[in-house]
Design a protein around this motif. Structure first.
Motif, PDB file in Angstrom:
ATOM      1  N   HIS A 187      -7.599   4.517  25.497  1.00 62.65           N
ATOM      2  CA  HIS A 187      -8.005   4.219  26.875  1.00 62.65           C
ATOM      3  C   HIS A 187      -8.375   5.501  27.605  1.00 62.65           C
ATOM      4  N   MET A 188      -9.648   5.870  27.516  1.00 63.26           N
ATOM      5  CA  MET A 188     -10.177   7.024  28.234  1.00 63.26           C
ATOM      6  C   MET A 188     -11.430   6.590  28.990  1.00 63.26           C
ATOM      7  N   PRO A 189     -11.682   7.209  30.157  1.00 65.68           N
ATOM      8  CA  PRO A 189     -12.889   6.839  30.920  1.00 65.68           C
ATOM      9  C   PRO A 189     -14.153   7.281  30.189  1.00 65.68           C
ATOM     10  N   ASN A 235      -0.924   4.124  24.147  1.00 72.47           N
ATOM     11  CA  ASN A 235       0.276   3.496  24.708  1.00 72.47           C
ATOM     12  C   ASN A 235       0.130   1.992  24.845  1.00 72.47           C
ATOM     13  N   THR A 236      -1.071   1.477  24.731  1.00 72.86           N
ATOM     14  CA  THR A 236      -1.283   0.029  24.745  1.00 72.86           C
ATOM     15  C   THR A 236      -2.300  -0.304  23.675  1.00 72.86           C
ATOM     16  N   VAL A 276      -8.693  -4.392  19.743  1.00 76.74           N
ATOM     17  CA  VAL A 276      -8.886  -2.946  19.601  1.00 76.74           C
ATOM     18  C   VAL A 276      -8.527  -2.497  18.187  1.00 76.74           C
ATOM     19  N   ALA A 277      -7.427  -3.020  17.667  1.00 76.05           N
ATOM     20  CA  ALA A 277      -7.007  -2.648  16.312  1.00 76.05           C
ATOM     21  C   ALA A 277      -8.062  -3.063  15.292  1.00 76.05           C
ATOM     22  N   SER A 278      -8.585  -4.289  15.439  1.00 71.78           N
ATOM     23  CA  SER A 278      -9.596  -4.774  14.508  1.00 71.78           C
ATOM     24  C   SER A 278     -10.872  -3.935  14.591  1.00 71.78           C
ATOM     25  N   GLU A 279     -11.273  -3.604  15.824  1.00 66.09           N
ATOM     26  CA  GLU A 279     -12.488  -2.818  16.013  1.00 66.09           C
ATOM     27  C   GLU A 279     -12.333  -1.413  15.432  1.00 66.09           C
TER      28      GLU A 279
END
Length: 468
Positions: free
Chosen positions: A61-63, A88-89, A94-97
């Motif tokens: 999670h980064m901008p 952290n989340t 997301v894991a699949s991608e």
């Protein structure tokens, strides 16, 4: 002691406090980790281009650019670079991608627990695996380069011969079979093996699978018009427990050698036939001449007849020595351990020099063809008697450190200038000598893989040393 090489890690996270905390924890966990940090994907790309990075640790999670998007960019140029997502989340999407994009590992950050030990182990493990793989690739490439310029077949099979793991292009040149066909069915090379040799090859394959190195020669039917002789050598590779893990070997064309061996055998056969003919065709008239001379001499004796009888006897000796030299050559029969004392005493008895004397001061076992070696020492003894007189004394013994054996006499010896020539065929210092006796000695000694040299004895006579 060689220390483990450092690991250069790039850690990308837009959270300054978390980036500093995780970096500090990782450095404390392993002094091998040298950490570069970036607060964005763009900064990470810049550092990747400028620094020799071994591994990337990145938050998702980064901008602007997420961790998965950054991963996709990295994979375009660095498909095997270890890349770990540490976030952290996370969600299944997301894991699949990330897995689809080629992530090396996906770790969910636990806010309660310090995960630096786990991360450090994973990072170092993945980097070492990549380094080992690259070293294997470099080694394999060097082997392929070497294998591409050799006319031998290099190959690696599984322990049961059902998987071909490596082979070079030499296979098609020797077997006339495309490598693709062999890969599809690794045992089809047996279809090219001559029918009379196939069972022997299969037996060698079975023995190799059980862990025994093999060397086997067999014929290959390369085509309807071409048949080759080949030699295959196989070495089983085993693990620490002794289990066979692969079969490594090479196959080479030995047709020229087999043809030479056949020609050599035919030459030896012709030589044996020739010597048998010479022995028969010359000995018979000599025996007739000797018998008639003996009858003509009668009881009164005649000087001219005595000379003729001596000449016939000398011719018989010459024929014997020439035939011996022709038949013995470098060929030996079965070798076995025989005491040197037994060999030299038998040789001395066969010469029957009644007024001479033999002393044996030591003995060692000699791995030899006893008949051939006895003949060699007969010639040494005969040489001593002929040059030193019938009352010569011979001494036989063992060289220091059992490096060989010797026979020496107390006769006049051989001048240093003549010692290098005594083993030449035809060289003699006696008017009635043949010059073959010591040449035969050298041939027989050489056939055993030993060396013979002539030097001065302890009492000035000739000393023959056999270096075993």
């Amino acid at each position: 002691m060689r220390s483990d090489p450092p690991v250069d890690l790039l850690y990308v996270n837009d959270d300054d406090r978390l980036r500093e905390l995780v970096s500090a924890q990782l450095r404390a966990e392993s002094d091998r980790l040298r950490i570069e940090t970036a607060d964005s994907a763009a900064e990470g790309e810049r550092l990747l281009a400028a620094e020799p990075i071994d591994c990337v640790l990145c938050d998702h999670h980064m901008p602007e650019v997420t961790g998965v998007e950054f991963l996709k960019r990295v994979r375009e140029d660095r498909p095997d670079l270890p890349f770990l997502l540490f976030t952290n989340t996370g969600t299944e999407a997301v894991a699949s991608e990330s897995i689809e994009a080629g992530v090396t590992d996906y770790v969910i950050q636990d806010a309660i627990e310090n995960q630096a030990p786990l991360l450090a182990r994973k990072i170092i493990t993945y980097v070492e695996h990549r380094r080992a793989q690259r070293e294997r690739d470099r080694t394999n490439e060097r082997l392929r380069q070497i294998a591409s310029v050799t006319d031998q077949v290099w190959w690696v099979f599984s322990p049961t011969w059902d998987e071909l793991r490596f082979i070079n292009d030499g296979h098609e040149a020797i077997f006339g079979q495309p490598v693709s066909e062999l890969r599809a069915d690794p045992t089809t090379f047996l279809d090219r093996v001559h029918g009379d040799d196939a069972d022997r090859v299969r037996l060698a394959m079975e023995s190799a699978s059980k862990g025994t190195p093999q060397v086997v020669e067999y014929r290959v039917e390369k085509s309807d018009a071409v048949r080759l002789w080949v030699e295959s050598r196989c070495k089983p590779i085993t693990d620490d427990a002794g289990n066979v893990t692969s079969l490594v070997g090479l196959t080479r064309d030995v047709t020229d050698r087999k043809l030479y061996e056949r020609e050599l055998t035919e030459t030896v056969d012709r030589l044996e036939e020739f010597t048998a003919t010479v022995s028969h065709d010359l000995r018979n008239p000599l025996n007739i001449a000797a018998g008639n001379l003996q009858l003509a001499r009668g009881s009164d004796g005649d000087e001219h007849l005595e000379t003729a009888i001596d000449a016939v006897a000398r011719m018989d000796d010459l024929i014997e020595e020439v035939l011996t030299l022709a038949k013995e050559g470098r060929t030996l029969g079965e070798r076995r351990d025989v005491p040197y004392e037994e060999i030299v005493e038998k040789s001395y008895e066969n010469v029957r020099a009644s007024e001479s004397d033999l002393r044996v001061t030591g003995s060692v076992p000699l791995s030899c063809d006893s008949a051939r070696l006895t003949q060699a020492f007969e010639n040494v003894v005969r040489n001593a008697v002929e040059h030193g007189g019938s009352g010569v004394t011979l001494t036989a013994g063992v060289l220091p450190d059992e490096a060989g054996v010797f026979v020496e006499d107390d006769g006049p010896g051989v001048p240093p200038a003549e010692r290098d020539r005594v083993f030449e065929k035809g060289h003699t210092t006696r008017r009635d000598g043949s010059g073959f006796g010591l040449a035969i000695v050298e041939r027989i000694v050489d056939a055993h893989g030993w060396d013979v040299r002539l030097t001065e004895g302890t009492e000035g006579g000739a000393r023959f040393e056999i270096l075993t």
